[in-house]
Write a protein that holds these residues in place. Sequence first.
Motif, PDB file in Angstrom:
ATOM      1  N   PRO A 133       0.587  -1.036  -0.050  1.00  0.00           N
ATOM      2  CA  PRO A 133       0.089   0.008   0.082  1.00  0.00           C
ATOM      3  C   PRO A 133       0.742   1.296  -0.026  1.00  0.00           C
ATOM      4  CG  PRO A 133      -0.115  -0.945   2.288  1.00  0.00           C
ATOM      5  CD  PRO A 133       0.788  -1.996   1.146  1.00  0.00           C
ATOM      6  N   GLY A 134       0.241   2.452  -0.474  1.00  0.00           N
ATOM      7  CA  GLY A 134       1.082   3.605  -0.571  1.00  0.00           C
ATOM      8  C   GLY A 134       0.537   4.604  -1.567  1.00  0.00           C
ATOM      9  N   PRO A 135       0.888   5.836  -1.751  1.00  0.00           N
ATOM     10  CA  PRO A 135       0.250   6.600  -2.469  1.00  0.00           C
ATOM     11  C   PRO A 135       0.023   6.191  -4.184  1.00  0.00           C
ATOM     12  CG  PRO A 135       2.321   7.364  -1.879  1.00  0.00           C
ATOM     13  CD  PRO A 135       2.234   6.223  -1.202  1.00  0.00           C
ATOM     14  N   VAL A 136       1.152   5.618  -4.622  1.00  0.00           N
ATOM     15  CA  VAL A 136       1.166   5.186  -5.931  1.00  0.00           C
ATOM     16  C   VAL A 136      -0.231   4.079  -6.020  1.00  0.00           C
ATOM     17  CG1 VAL A 136       2.281   3.753  -7.963  1.00  0.00           C
ATOM     18  CG2 VAL A 136       3.466   5.404  -6.313  1.00  0.00           C
ATOM     19  N   ASN A 137      -0.290   3.263  -5.099  1.00  0.00           N
ATOM     20  CA  ASN A 137      -1.171   2.174  -5.062  1.00  0.00           C
ATOM     21  C   ASN A 137      -2.546   2.764  -5.245  1.00  0.00           C
ATOM     22  OD1 ASN A 137      -3.231   0.273  -4.144  1.00  0.00           O
ATOM     23  ND2 ASN A 137      -1.424  -1.038  -3.443  1.00  0.00           N
ATOM     24  N   PHE A 138      -2.875   3.682  -4.310  1.00  0.00           N
ATOM     25  CA  PHE A 138      -3.909   4.650  -4.265  1.00  0.00           C
ATOM     26  C   PHE A 138      -4.392   5.337  -5.551  1.00  0.00           C
ATOM     27  CE2 PHE A 138      -6.575   8.408  -3.659  1.00  0.00           C
ATOM     28  CZ  PHE A 138      -7.760   7.834  -3.015  1.00  0.00           C
ATOM     29  N   MET A 186     -17.742   2.591  -2.795  1.00  0.00           N
ATOM     30  CA  MET A 186     -17.477   1.413  -2.044  1.00  0.00           C
ATOM     31  C   MET A 186     -16.177   0.585  -2.669  1.00  0.00           C
ATOM     32  SD  MET A 186     -21.082  -0.198  -1.316  1.00  0.00           S
ATOM     33  CE  MET A 186     -21.480  -0.754  -2.884  1.00  0.00           C
ATOM     34  N   ILE A 187     -15.864   0.858  -3.998  1.00  0.00           N
ATOM     35  CA  ILE A 187     -14.749  -0.063  -4.688  1.00  0.00           C
ATOM     36  C   ILE A 187     -13.453   0.493  -4.220  1.00  0.00           C
ATOM     37  CG2 ILE A 187     -13.805  -0.490  -6.787  1.00  0.00           C
ATOM     38  CD1 ILE A 187     -16.515  -0.971  -7.860  1.00  0.00           C
ATOM     39  N   LEU A 188     -13.510   2.083  -4.236  1.00  0.00           N
ATOM     40  CA  LEU A 188     -12.332   2.818  -4.091  1.00  0.00           C
ATOM     41  C   LEU A 188     -12.012   2.673  -2.682  1.00  0.00           C
ATOM     42  CD1 LEU A 188     -10.071   4.706  -5.442  1.00  0.00           C
ATOM     43  CD2 LEU A 188     -11.755   6.580  -4.706  1.00  0.00           C
ATOM     44  N   THR A 189     -12.781   2.514  -1.799  1.00  0.00           N
ATOM     45  CA  THR A 189     -12.487   2.913  -0.156  1.00  0.00           C
ATOM     46  C   THR A 189     -12.249   1.399   0.183  1.00  0.00           C
ATOM     47  OG1 THR A 189     -14.814   2.724   0.419  1.00  0.00           O
ATOM     48  CG2 THR A 189     -13.594   4.917   0.210  1.00  0.00           C
ATOM     49  N   PHE A 190     -12.424   0.202  -0.542  1.00  0.00           N
ATOM     50  CA  PHE A 190     -12.422  -1.075  -0.196  1.00  0.00           C
ATOM     51  C   PHE A 190     -10.819  -1.361   0.241  1.00  0.00           C
ATOM     52  CE2 PHE A 190     -10.719  -5.346  -1.029  1.00  0.00           C
ATOM     53  CZ  PHE A 190     -11.664  -6.165  -0.067  1.00  0.00           C
ATOM     54  N   THR A 191     -10.552  -1.943   1.553  1.00  0.00           N
ATOM     55  CA  THR A 191      -9.312  -2.203   1.769  1.00  0.00           C
ATOM     56  C   THR A 191      -9.235  -3.789   2.588  1.00  0.00           C
ATOM     57  OG1 THR A 191      -9.209  -1.082   3.727  1.00  0.00           O
ATOM     58  CG2 THR A 191      -8.246   0.003   2.030  1.00  0.00           C
ATOM     59  N   PRO A 192      -8.642  -4.471   2.168  1.00  0.00           N
ATOM     60  CA  PRO A 192      -8.477  -5.838   2.938  1.00  0.00           C
ATOM     61  C   PRO A 192      -7.844  -5.784   4.188  1.00  0.00           C
ATOM     62  CG  PRO A 192      -6.829  -5.754   1.076  1.00  0.00           C
ATOM     63  CD  PRO A 192      -7.582  -4.745   1.238  1.00  0.00           C
ATOM     64  N   GLN A 193      -8.335  -6.677   5.082  1.00  0.00           N
ATOM     65  CA  GLN A 193      -7.686  -6.729   6.462  1.00  0.00           C
ATOM     66  C   GLN A 193      -6.461  -7.388   6.563  1.00  0.00           C
ATOM     67  OE1 GLN A 193      -9.667  -5.859   9.514  1.00  0.00           O
ATOM     68  NE2 GLN A 193     -10.570  -4.628   8.256  1.00  0.00           N
TER      69      GLN A 193
END
Length: 193
Positions: A133-138, A186-193
Amino acid sequence: MAEAEESPGDPGTASPRPLMRDLKAVGKKFMHVLYPRKSNTLLRDWDLWGPLILCVTLALMLQRDSVDSEKDGGPQFAEVFVIVWFGAVTITLNSKLLGGNISFFQSLCVLGYCILPLTVAMLICRLVLLADPGPVNFMVRLFVVIVMFAWSIVASTAFLADSQPPNRRALAVYPVFLFYFVISWMILTFTPQ
Protein backbone atom coordinates in the motif's frame (compact mmCIF):
# COMPACT_ATOMS: atom_id res chain seq x y z
CA MET A 1 -47.52 -47.63 -28.85
CA ALA A 2 -45.16 -44.97 -30.05
CA GLU A 3 -43.54 -42.87 -27.40
CA ALA A 4 -43.76 -39.12 -27.80
CA GLU A 5 -40.38 -37.46 -28.16
CA GLU A 6 -39.71 -34.29 -26.28
CA SER A 7 -38.14 -31.50 -28.24
CA PRO A 8 -34.86 -29.96 -27.07
CA GLY A 9 -35.57 -27.30 -24.51
CA ASP A 10 -38.66 -28.92 -23.01
CA PRO A 11 -38.69 -28.94 -19.22
CA GLY A 12 -38.42 -32.74 -19.11
CA THR A 13 -35.12 -32.91 -21.01
CA ALA A 14 -31.61 -32.33 -19.83
CA SER A 15 -30.62 -30.50 -23.00
CA PRO A 16 -27.98 -27.80 -22.57
CA ARG A 17 -29.43 -25.73 -25.44
CA PRO A 18 -31.53 -23.33 -23.32
CA LEU A 19 -28.58 -22.76 -21.00
CA MET A 20 -26.21 -22.09 -23.90
CA ARG A 21 -28.78 -19.79 -25.50
CA ASP A 22 -29.06 -17.79 -22.28
CA LEU A 23 -25.29 -17.65 -21.80
CA LYS A 24 -24.84 -16.38 -25.36
CA ALA A 25 -27.51 -13.73 -24.78
CA VAL A 26 -25.79 -12.60 -21.56
CA GLY A 27 -22.44 -12.52 -23.38
CA LYS A 28 -23.89 -10.36 -26.17
CA LYS A 29 -25.27 -7.93 -23.61
CA PHE A 30 -21.88 -7.76 -21.90
CA MET A 31 -20.40 -6.85 -25.28
CA HIS A 32 -22.99 -4.08 -25.70
CA VAL A 33 -21.85 -2.62 -22.37
CA LEU A 34 -18.14 -3.00 -23.17
CA TYR A 35 -18.67 -1.25 -26.49
CA PRO A 36 -21.56 1.14 -25.75
CA ARG A 37 -23.53 2.29 -28.74
CA LYS A 38 -27.13 3.20 -29.25
CA SER A 39 -28.95 -0.09 -29.60
CA ASN A 40 -32.28 -1.47 -28.52
CA THR A 41 -30.97 -5.00 -27.99
CA LEU A 42 -30.46 -4.52 -24.27
CA LEU A 43 -33.90 -2.98 -23.96
CA ARG A 44 -35.80 -5.34 -26.22
CA ASP A 45 -34.38 -8.65 -24.98
CA TRP A 46 -34.08 -7.88 -21.29
CA ASP A 47 -33.12 -10.41 -18.66
CA LEU A 48 -31.87 -10.25 -15.10
CA TRP A 49 -29.29 -13.06 -15.25
CA GLY A 50 -26.36 -10.80 -16.07
CA PRO A 51 -27.22 -8.19 -13.43
CA LEU A 52 -27.63 -10.95 -10.84
CA ILE A 53 -24.25 -12.48 -11.73
CA LEU A 54 -22.55 -9.07 -11.64
CA CYS A 55 -24.18 -8.06 -8.36
CA VAL A 56 -23.23 -11.31 -6.64
CA THR A 57 -19.67 -11.12 -8.02
CA LEU A 58 -19.26 -7.52 -6.88
CA ALA A 59 -20.70 -8.27 -3.44
CA LEU A 60 -18.39 -11.27 -3.01
CA MET A 61 -15.33 -9.25 -4.04
CA LEU A 62 -16.25 -6.47 -1.60
CA GLN A 63 -16.36 -8.97 1.27
CA ARG A 64 -13.60 -8.68 3.82
CA ASP A 65 -11.23 -11.56 4.41
CA SER A 66 -11.75 -11.79 8.15
CA VAL A 67 -13.86 -14.54 9.67
CA ASP A 68 -15.41 -12.23 12.26
CA SER A 69 -16.45 -9.49 9.86
CA GLU A 70 -18.77 -7.68 12.26
CA LYS A 71 -16.01 -5.32 13.39
CA ASP A 72 -14.16 -4.62 10.15
CA GLY A 73 -16.39 -1.74 9.01
CA GLY A 74 -16.71 -2.99 5.43
CA PRO A 75 -19.87 -3.68 3.53
CA GLN A 76 -21.45 -7.04 4.03
CA PHE A 77 -22.77 -9.12 1.15
CA ALA A 78 -26.39 -8.22 1.88
CA GLU A 79 -25.57 -4.51 2.14
CA VAL A 80 -23.96 -4.45 -1.30
CA PHE A 81 -26.79 -6.51 -2.75
CA VAL A 82 -29.44 -4.19 -1.26
CA ILE A 83 -27.62 -1.02 -2.34
CA VAL A 84 -27.35 -2.23 -5.93
CA TRP A 85 -30.93 -3.45 -6.26
CA PHE A 86 -32.55 -0.66 -4.22
CA GLY A 87 -30.60 1.91 -6.26
CA ALA A 88 -31.65 0.31 -9.53
CA VAL A 89 -35.30 0.17 -8.44
CA THR A 90 -35.19 3.82 -7.32
CA ILE A 91 -33.70 4.96 -10.63
CA THR A 92 -36.28 2.92 -12.51
CA LEU A 93 -39.15 4.47 -10.56
CA ASN A 94 -37.65 7.92 -11.14
CA SER A 95 -37.48 7.21 -14.85
CA LYS A 96 -41.11 6.11 -14.93
CA LEU A 97 -42.25 9.15 -12.92
CA LEU A 98 -40.43 11.46 -15.33
CA GLY A 99 -42.47 10.02 -18.19
CA GLY A 100 -39.96 7.56 -19.58
CA ASN A 101 -41.17 4.98 -22.06
CA ILE A 102 -39.08 2.12 -20.70
CA SER A 103 -40.46 -0.77 -18.70
CA PHE A 104 -39.46 -1.50 -15.13
CA PHE A 105 -37.49 -4.65 -15.96
CA GLN A 106 -35.82 -3.10 -19.01
CA SER A 107 -34.39 -0.37 -16.80
CA LEU A 108 -33.25 -2.87 -14.17
CA CYS A 109 -31.59 -4.88 -16.92
CA VAL A 110 -29.68 -1.90 -18.33
CA LEU A 111 -28.59 -0.59 -14.93
CA GLY A 112 -27.51 -4.06 -13.84
CA TYR A 113 -25.53 -4.87 -16.96
CA CYS A 114 -23.79 -1.48 -16.79
CA ILE A 115 -22.25 -2.51 -13.46
CA LEU A 116 -19.85 -4.65 -15.54
CA PRO A 117 -17.13 -1.94 -15.80
CA LEU A 118 -17.30 -1.37 -12.04
CA THR A 119 -17.01 -5.11 -11.42
CA VAL A 120 -13.90 -5.14 -13.61
CA ALA A 121 -12.61 -2.14 -11.63
CA MET A 122 -13.11 -4.08 -8.40
CA LEU A 123 -11.18 -7.03 -9.82
CA ILE A 124 -8.31 -4.75 -10.88
CA CYS A 125 -8.32 -2.99 -7.50
CA ARG A 126 -8.16 -6.33 -5.68
CA LEU A 127 -5.10 -7.23 -7.77
CA VAL A 128 -3.47 -3.83 -7.17
CA LEU A 129 -4.09 -4.19 -3.44
CA LEU A 130 -1.85 -7.28 -3.44
CA ALA A 131 1.10 -4.89 -3.85
CA ASP A 132 2.43 -2.74 -1.03
CA PRO A 133 0.00 0.00 0.00
CA GLY A 134 1.04 3.55 -0.65
CA PRO A 135 0.22 6.66 -2.63
CA VAL A 136 1.02 5.07 -5.99
CA ASN A 137 -1.26 2.15 -5.17
CA PHE A 138 -4.10 4.54 -4.32
CA MET A 139 -3.54 6.64 -7.44
CA VAL A 140 -3.71 3.56 -9.68
CA ARG A 141 -6.94 2.45 -7.99
CA LEU A 142 -8.37 5.98 -8.23
CA PHE A 143 -7.58 6.14 -11.95
CA VAL A 144 -9.12 2.71 -12.62
CA VAL A 145 -12.28 3.50 -10.65
CA ILE A 146 -12.74 6.90 -12.35
CA VAL A 147 -12.36 5.40 -15.82
CA MET A 148 -14.75 2.53 -15.09
CA PHE A 149 -17.23 4.90 -13.39
CA ALA A 150 -17.28 7.05 -16.52
CA TRP A 151 -17.65 3.93 -18.67
CA SER A 152 -20.68 2.81 -16.65
CA ILE A 153 -22.29 6.25 -16.99
CA VAL A 154 -21.69 6.39 -20.75
CA ALA A 155 -22.94 2.84 -21.27
CA SER A 156 -26.11 3.32 -19.24
CA THR A 157 -26.99 6.69 -20.74
CA ALA A 158 -26.48 5.30 -24.24
CA PHE A 159 -29.38 2.96 -23.54
CA LEU A 160 -31.54 5.01 -21.18
CA ALA A 161 -31.31 8.57 -22.56
CA ASP A 162 -33.59 7.99 -25.53
CA SER A 163 -36.31 6.57 -23.32
CA GLN A 164 -36.79 9.93 -21.57
CA PRO A 165 -38.50 13.09 -22.80
CA PRO A 166 -35.82 15.51 -24.12
CA ASN A 167 -36.52 18.18 -21.50
CA ARG A 168 -36.11 15.68 -18.62
CA ARG A 169 -32.99 13.75 -19.60
CA ALA A 170 -30.76 15.52 -17.07
CA LEU A 171 -33.23 14.69 -14.30
CA ALA A 172 -33.11 11.05 -15.34
CA VAL A 173 -29.31 10.83 -15.69
CA TYR A 174 -28.44 12.50 -12.37
CA PRO A 175 -29.67 9.59 -10.18
CA VAL A 176 -27.78 7.19 -12.48
CA PHE A 177 -24.65 9.25 -11.79
CA LEU A 178 -25.25 9.03 -8.03
CA PHE A 179 -25.97 5.29 -8.21
CA TYR A 180 -22.70 4.46 -9.95
CA PHE A 181 -20.84 6.97 -7.76
CA VAL A 182 -21.89 5.13 -4.58
CA ILE A 183 -20.78 1.80 -6.04
CA SER A 184 -17.50 3.37 -7.20
CA TRP A 185 -16.92 4.82 -3.75
CA MET A 186 -17.38 1.39 -2.16
CA ILE A 187 -14.83 -0.03 -4.59
CA LEU A 188 -12.31 2.76 -4.05
CA THR A 189 -12.52 2.66 -0.27
CA PHE A 190 -12.23 -1.12 -0.08
CA THR A 191 -9.14 -2.30 1.78
CA PRO A 192 -8.59 -5.92 2.77
CA GLN A 193 -7.77 -6.74 6.38
